[in-house]
Design a protein around this motif. Structure first.
Motif, PDB file in Angstrom:
ATOM      1  N   GLY A   8       0.807  -1.228   0.000  1.00 48.33           N
ATOM      2  CA  GLY A   8       0.000   0.000   0.000  1.00 48.33           C
ATOM      3  C   GLY A   8       0.837   1.273   0.000  1.00 48.33           C
ATOM      4  N   TYR A   9       2.167   1.132  -0.014  1.00 47.09           N
ATOM      5  CA  TYR A   9       3.046   2.292  -0.002  1.00 47.09           C
ATOM      6  C   TYR A   9       3.245   2.820  -1.419  1.00 47.09           C
ATOM      7  N   ARG A  10       3.750   4.040  -1.522  1.00 48.64           N
ATOM      8  CA  ARG A  10       4.028   4.602  -2.847  1.00 48.64           C
ATOM      9  C   ARG A  10       5.180   3.807  -3.469  1.00 48.64           C
ATOM     10  N   THR A  16      11.770   2.420   5.712  1.00 46.36           N
ATOM     11  CA  THR A  16      11.014   3.340   6.561  1.00 46.36           C
ATOM     12  C   THR A  16      11.857   4.597   6.772  1.00 46.36           C
ATOM     13  N   VAL A  17      11.380   5.705   6.233  1.00 49.99           N
ATOM     14  CA  VAL A  17      12.151   6.960   6.246  1.00 49.99           C
ATOM     15  C   VAL A  17      11.957   7.633   7.607  1.00 49.99           C
ATOM     16  N   LYS A  18      13.053   7.929   8.302  1.00 54.50           N
ATOM     17  CA  LYS A  18      12.898   8.432   9.669  1.00 54.50           C
ATOM     18  C   LYS A  18      13.410   9.858   9.882  1.00 54.50           C
ATOM     19  N   VAL A  19      13.495  10.609   8.802  1.00 57.88           N
ATOM     20  CA  VAL A  19      13.949  11.998   8.923  1.00 57.88           C
ATOM     21  C   VAL A  19      13.011  12.747   9.868  1.00 57.88           C
ATOM     22  N   SER A  20      13.560  13.411  10.866  1.00 60.86           N
ATOM     23  CA  SER A  20      12.737  14.194  11.795  1.00 60.86           C
ATOM     24  C   SER A  20      13.635  15.151  12.566  1.00 60.86           C
ATOM     25  N   ARG A  21      13.047  15.991  13.380  1.00 62.98           N
ATOM     26  CA  ARG A  21      13.815  16.814  14.308  1.00 62.98           C
ATOM     27  C   ARG A  21      12.876  17.337  15.386  1.00 62.98           C
ATOM     28  N   TYR A  73      10.778  19.892  17.478  1.00 66.82           N
ATOM     29  CA  TYR A  73      10.073  21.132  17.159  1.00 66.82           C
ATOM     30  C   TYR A  73      10.003  21.360  15.653  1.00 66.82           C
ATOM     31  N   ARG A  74       9.776  20.275  14.919  1.00 63.20           N
ATOM     32  CA  ARG A  74       9.804  20.336  13.454  1.00 63.20           C
ATOM     33  C   ARG A  74       8.665  21.236  12.939  1.00 63.20           C
ATOM     34  N   ASP A  75       8.965  22.180  12.062  1.00 61.21           N
ATOM     35  CA  ASP A  75       8.011  23.190  11.576  1.00 61.21           C
ATOM     36  C   ASP A  75       7.558  24.058  12.742  1.00 61.21           C
ATOM     37  N   ALA A 118       1.911   8.958  16.122  1.00 65.70           N
ATOM     38  CA  ALA A 118       1.851   7.770  15.263  1.00 65.70           C
ATOM     39  C   ALA A 118       2.846   7.940  14.121  1.00 65.70           C
ATOM     40  N   GLY A 119       3.772   6.997  13.963  1.00 63.10           N
ATOM     41  CA  GLY A 119       4.888   7.188  13.022  1.00 63.10           C
ATOM     42  C   GLY A 119       5.853   8.159  13.683  1.00 63.10           C
ATOM     43  N   CYS A 120       6.303   7.757  14.874  1.00 62.57           N
ATOM     44  CA  CYS A 120       7.020   8.703  15.762  1.00 62.57           C
ATOM     45  C   CYS A 120       8.481   8.872  15.384  1.00 62.57           C
ATOM     46  N   GLU A 147      11.896  12.249  18.210  1.00 52.81           N
ATOM     47  CA  GLU A 147      11.981  13.717  18.302  1.00 52.81           C
ATOM     48  C   GLU A 147      10.596  14.327  18.489  1.00 52.81           C
ATOM     49  N   GLU A 148       9.601  13.769  17.765  1.00 54.92           N
ATOM     50  CA  GLU A 148       8.239  14.330  17.840  1.00 54.92           C
ATOM     51  C   GLU A 148       7.565  14.036  19.192  1.00 54.92           C
ATOM     52  N   PRO A 149       7.518  12.771  19.658  1.00 58.98           N
ATOM     53  CA  PRO A 149       6.856  12.557  20.957  1.00 58.98           C
ATOM     54  C   PRO A 149       7.537  13.295  22.109  1.00 58.98           C
ATOM     55  N   THR A 169       4.324   5.547  18.711  1.00 60.99           N
ATOM     56  CA  THR A 169       4.290   4.270  17.990  1.00 60.99           C
ATOM     57  C   THR A 169       4.973   4.386  16.630  1.00 60.99           C
ATOM     58  N   ASP A 170       5.531   3.280  16.220  1.00 64.75           N
ATOM     59  CA  ASP A 170       6.159   3.202  14.899  1.00 64.75           C
ATOM     60  C   ASP A 170       6.177   1.733  14.498  1.00 64.75           C
ATOM     61  N   VAL A 171       6.373   1.496  13.210  1.00 64.47           N
ATOM     62  CA  VAL A 171       6.444   0.120  12.735  1.00 64.47           C
ATOM     63  C   VAL A 171       7.896  -0.366  12.701  1.00 64.47           C
ATOM     64  N   HIS A 213       3.344  -0.290  16.521  1.00 62.35           N
ATOM     65  CA  HIS A 213       1.980  -0.238  15.987  1.00 62.35           C
ATOM     66  C   HIS A 213       2.097   0.054  14.498  1.00 62.35           C
ATOM     67  N   ASP A 214       1.437  -0.779  13.695  1.00 63.89           N
ATOM     68  CA  ASP A 214       1.551  -0.678  12.243  1.00 63.89           C
ATOM     69  C   ASP A 214       0.282  -0.034  11.684  1.00 63.89           C
ATOM     70  N   LEU A 215       0.403   1.179  11.195  1.00 68.22           N
ATOM     71  CA  LEU A 215      -0.761   1.900  10.670  1.00 68.22           C
ATOM     72  C   LEU A 215      -1.341   1.223   9.433  1.00 68.22           C
ATOM     73  N   SER A 216      -0.529   0.387   8.766  1.00 63.74           N
ATOM     74  CA  SER A 216      -1.020  -0.236   7.538  1.00 63.74           C
ATOM     75  C   SER A 216      -1.773  -1.530   7.821  1.00 63.74           C
ATOM     76  N   CYS A 262       0.181  12.667  13.506  1.00 65.26           N
ATOM     77  CA  CYS A 262       0.677  11.697  12.522  1.00 65.26           C
ATOM     78  C   CYS A 262       1.228  12.521  11.377  1.00 65.26           C
ATOM     79  N   ARG A 263       2.506  12.791  11.435  1.00 61.40           N
ATOM     80  CA  ARG A 263       3.082  13.774  10.533  1.00 61.40           C
ATOM     81  C   ARG A 263       4.130  13.128   9.628  1.00 61.40           C
ATOM     82  N   ASN A 264       4.059  13.463   8.365  1.00 55.82           N
ATOM     83  CA  ASN A 264       5.078  13.020   7.412  1.00 55.82           C
ATOM     84  C   ASN A 264       5.192  11.492   7.349  1.00 55.82           C
ATOM     85  N   THR A 265       4.092  10.842   7.525  1.00 57.21           N
ATOM     86  CA  THR A 265       4.023   9.376   7.442  1.00 57.21           C
ATOM     87  C   THR A 265       3.005   8.965   6.377  1.00 57.21           C
TER      88      THR A 265
END
Ligand SMILES: C[S@@+](CC[C@H](N)C(=O)[O-])C[C@H]1O[C@@H](n2cnc3c(N)ncnc32)[C@H](O)[C@@H]1O
Length: 285
Positions: A36-38, A80-85, A87-89, A116-118, A122-124, A145-147, A203-206, A222-225
């Motif tokens: 189901g992914y791109r 699984t792309v994990k780019v984050s930081r 206080y993102r945006d 979700a897709g943490c 950095e985000e949580p 949570t993340d897969v 936790h797997d959102l798919s 649930c950002r950038n996931t």
């Protein structure tokens, strides 16, 4: 140079039989269904993993993947792309900070937040800092949570390089992070009181049929996931996120994401920040 490295510079597609075989190994051995992914992103990431493995051809890579558990884990980590930081945006985070503070003021106990897709945490941890800053009583109140097992392991380690922090306001950095000596470079450890507010969970959102705590969350981030999912999977995942919200709870998406099919269940709180509220009650934000 291997055939694979040579063809990576071109637009060659992976042989479809090999791609199908790889997806089936990932599903069977690692429990993640990537169908189901791109496809473009998945295929690019698989190709990078193949090149990194040194396999001389995609056929050789598939053969190794069937038996080599480390190789399969490496593939999952790369797909699984994990780019984050932290206080993102920042402008969007500030809007969420206001909304959380309003909800905290109207709620006697701890707030419940789901990231979700943490990613690596950095985000949580940012959200836990906002809760602490808002004076919300401590939980554990953030479910992260993340897969991807490597994402959850990094979130549990809670230690970050300086390049995860450029957007984090200085007072937050001083209050909530402690400098530590990393492997020869500056690193920062999340303060134990913030660490204790966050609970990690696979936790797997798919694939999941339900969110971790249906109907209970004051904020679901649930950002950038969802951007990595095709529309059908996006819709299914969005349903899960909505089912997680308490009445009047907030949904926070990434800048390229929009809950197009949830018009009857959400109202827009802040378009730019991609912040939405479940219709049917809740605190002013
Ligand atoms: C780019 S990161 C986003 C991190 C953070 N939310 C942010 O916006 O900075 C995407 C995360 O989604 C996770 N992910 C991908 N597929 C997933 C799935 N099916 N279920 C849960 N998490 C998933 C990846 O492992 C990765 O950690």
């Amino acid at each position: 140079m291997t055939d694979l490295a040579r063809s990576s510079a071109s637009t060659d597609r992976l042989p479809q039989a090999h791609l199908a075989e790889i997806l089936s190994v990932v599903r069977a051995r690692l429990g993640l269904d990537l169908t189901g992914y791109r496809p473009g992103t998945v295929e690019r990431r698989i190709r990078t993993a193949m090149i990194a493995s040194g396999a001389p051809s995609s056929a050789a890579y598939v053969e190794r993947l069937r038996t080599d558990r480390h190789l399969a884990r490496d593939l999952l980590a790369r797909v699984t792309v994990k780019v984050s930081r932290f206080y993102r945006d920042a402008p969007a985070v500030e809007r969420v900070r206001e909304a959380l503070a309003a909800r905290a003021a109207a709620t006697p106990g701890p707030l419940a937040v789901w990231s979700a897709g943490c990613g690596r945490g950095e985000e949580p941890y940012t959200l836990a800092m906002l809760l602490d800053d808002a004076g919300a009583p401590a939980g554990p109140d953030v479910v992260a949570t993340d897969v991807a097992p490597d994402a959850l392991a990094a979130a549990e380690a809670a230690t970050y390089p300086a390049d995860a922090l450029p957007e984090l306001p200085r007072p937050f950095r001083d209050r909530y992070l402690t400098p530590v000596l990393g492997a020869g470079r500056a690193a920062y450890r999340v303060h134990p009181a913030i660490r204790a507010r966050v609970r990690t969970l696979r936790h797997d959102l798919s694939a999941a049929r339900a969110p971790p705590d249906p109907g209970r969350f004051d904020l679901v981030a649930c950002r950038n996931t969802l951007i990595y999912f095709q529309p059908a999977l996006q819709r299914r995942a969005l349903e899960l996120l909505l089912d997680a919200l308490a009445p009047g709870g907030l949904l926070w998406l990434g800048p390229a994401e929009w809950p197009a099919l949830a018009r009857d269940r959400l109202e827009v709180l802040d378009r730019r920040a991609r912040l939405f509220r479940a219709v049917g009650g809740g605190a002013d934000a």
